[in-house]
Scaffold this active site. Structure first.
Site, PDB file in Angstrom:
ATOM      1  N   LEU A 175       0.865  -1.147  -0.054  1.00  0.00           N
ATOM      2  CA  LEU A 175       0.021   0.029  -0.020  1.00  0.00           C
ATOM      3  C   LEU A 175       0.758   1.291  -0.007  1.00  0.00           C
ATOM      4  O   LEU A 175       0.382   2.191  -0.088  1.00  0.00           O
ATOM      5  CB  LEU A 175      -0.825  -0.164   1.117  1.00  0.00           C
ATOM      6  CG  LEU A 175      -2.000  -1.135   1.228  1.00  0.00           C
ATOM      7  CD1 LEU A 175      -2.463  -1.250   2.629  1.00  0.00           C
ATOM      8  CD2 LEU A 175      -2.983  -0.741   0.020  1.00  0.00           C
ATOM      9  N   HIS A 176       2.198   1.014   0.065  1.00  0.00           N
ATOM     10  CA  HIS A 176       2.939   2.229   0.099  1.00  0.00           C
ATOM     11  C   HIS A 176       3.170   3.208  -1.038  1.00  0.00           C
ATOM     12  O   HIS A 176       3.531   4.162  -0.932  1.00  0.00           O
ATOM     13  CB  HIS A 176       4.639   1.890   0.610  1.00  0.00           C
ATOM     14  CG  HIS A 176       5.269   1.164  -0.422  1.00  0.00           C
ATOM     15  ND1 HIS A 176       6.570   0.919  -0.362  1.00  0.00           N
ATOM     16  CD2 HIS A 176       4.903   0.616  -1.752  1.00  0.00           C
ATOM     17  CE1 HIS A 176       7.306   0.329  -1.385  1.00  0.00           C
ATOM     18  NE2 HIS A 176       6.000   0.248  -2.326  1.00  0.00           N
ATOM     19  N   ASP A 177       2.624   2.684  -2.067  1.00  0.00           N
ATOM     20  CA  ASP A 177       2.614   3.685  -3.256  1.00  0.00           C
ATOM     21  C   ASP A 177       1.131   4.348  -3.445  1.00  0.00           C
ATOM     22  O   ASP A 177       0.953   4.907  -4.553  1.00  0.00           O
ATOM     23  CB  ASP A 177       3.170   3.282  -4.368  1.00  0.00           C
ATOM     24  CG  ASP A 177       2.377   1.910  -4.932  1.00  0.00           C
ATOM     25  OD1 ASP A 177       1.629   1.258  -4.134  1.00  0.00           O
ATOM     26  OD2 ASP A 177       2.692   1.360  -5.962  1.00  0.00           O
TER      27      ASP A 177
END
Length: 185
Positions: free
Chosen positions: A89-91
């Protein structure tokens, strides 16, 4: 991947991005990373190969430490970068993460289900390990290339709660990422 000229160029636009907003990638290329990858087969191949390599490393670490976590899985949904392989989910922006989490919650049995996220959890205390410097560098990479970021446990907690997951557990594994188990009940 990070040494490909297309991925190096944004770093020269970082100060402009900080002053004006937006992503350094879009300042350098006039489009976001996903748009360039869809138009440029070399960038797309390079990105997908890097994500596949990273996924192999992360999944090996997950499976070495988390065998019991996959018992009784009835369905598996992969929300991943590149060609898929591990969940990330980091992007994504916080708003997009909440939307993704809410959609995942709809697909999970409320009493028996759980969401398994493999992503970086930044430390906010002095108990660092040898990978914390790389985790912080990844935060800069996300800032330069996408609208995403790496998150602290408190930031994860906020996203999870807004997405409908009020209980969670973070499990450290021998990788940059940790496992975040999130429960819909």
């Amino acid at each position: 991947m990070q040494l490909n000229p297309s991925f190096l160029a944004p770093w020269y636009c970082l100060s402009q991005c900080i002053k004006e907003g937006g992503t350094a990638f879009s300042k350098a290329h006039g489009c976001e990373v996903w748009d360039l990858a869809s138009r440029n087969p070399e960038v797309n191949r390079n990105f997908n190969e890097a994500m596949a390599c990273t996924s192999k490393i992360v999944m090996t670490a997950i499976l070495s430490q988390y065998k019991d976590g996959f018992n009784n899985i009835r369905s598996l949904v992969d929300v991943a970068g590149g060609t898929g392989g591990n969940r990330i989910l980091h992007d994504w922006t916080d708003e997009s993460c909440v939307e993704i989490l809410r959609n995942c919650k709809k697909a999970i049995p409320e009493k028996t289900g759980k969401l398994i996220i493999a992503d970086i959890v930044l430390k906010t205390d002095d108990h660092c390990d040898k990978l914390d410097g790389i985790r912080m560098a990844m935060d800069l990479v996300m800032f330069a290339l996408t609208c995403g970021k790496e998150r602290t446990e408190q930031e994860w907690k906020k996203l999870l709660e807004e997405g409908g997951f009020y209980r969670y557990k973070i499990i450290k594994i021998p990788a940059l990422e940790s496992i975040i188990e999130a429960y819909p009940e």
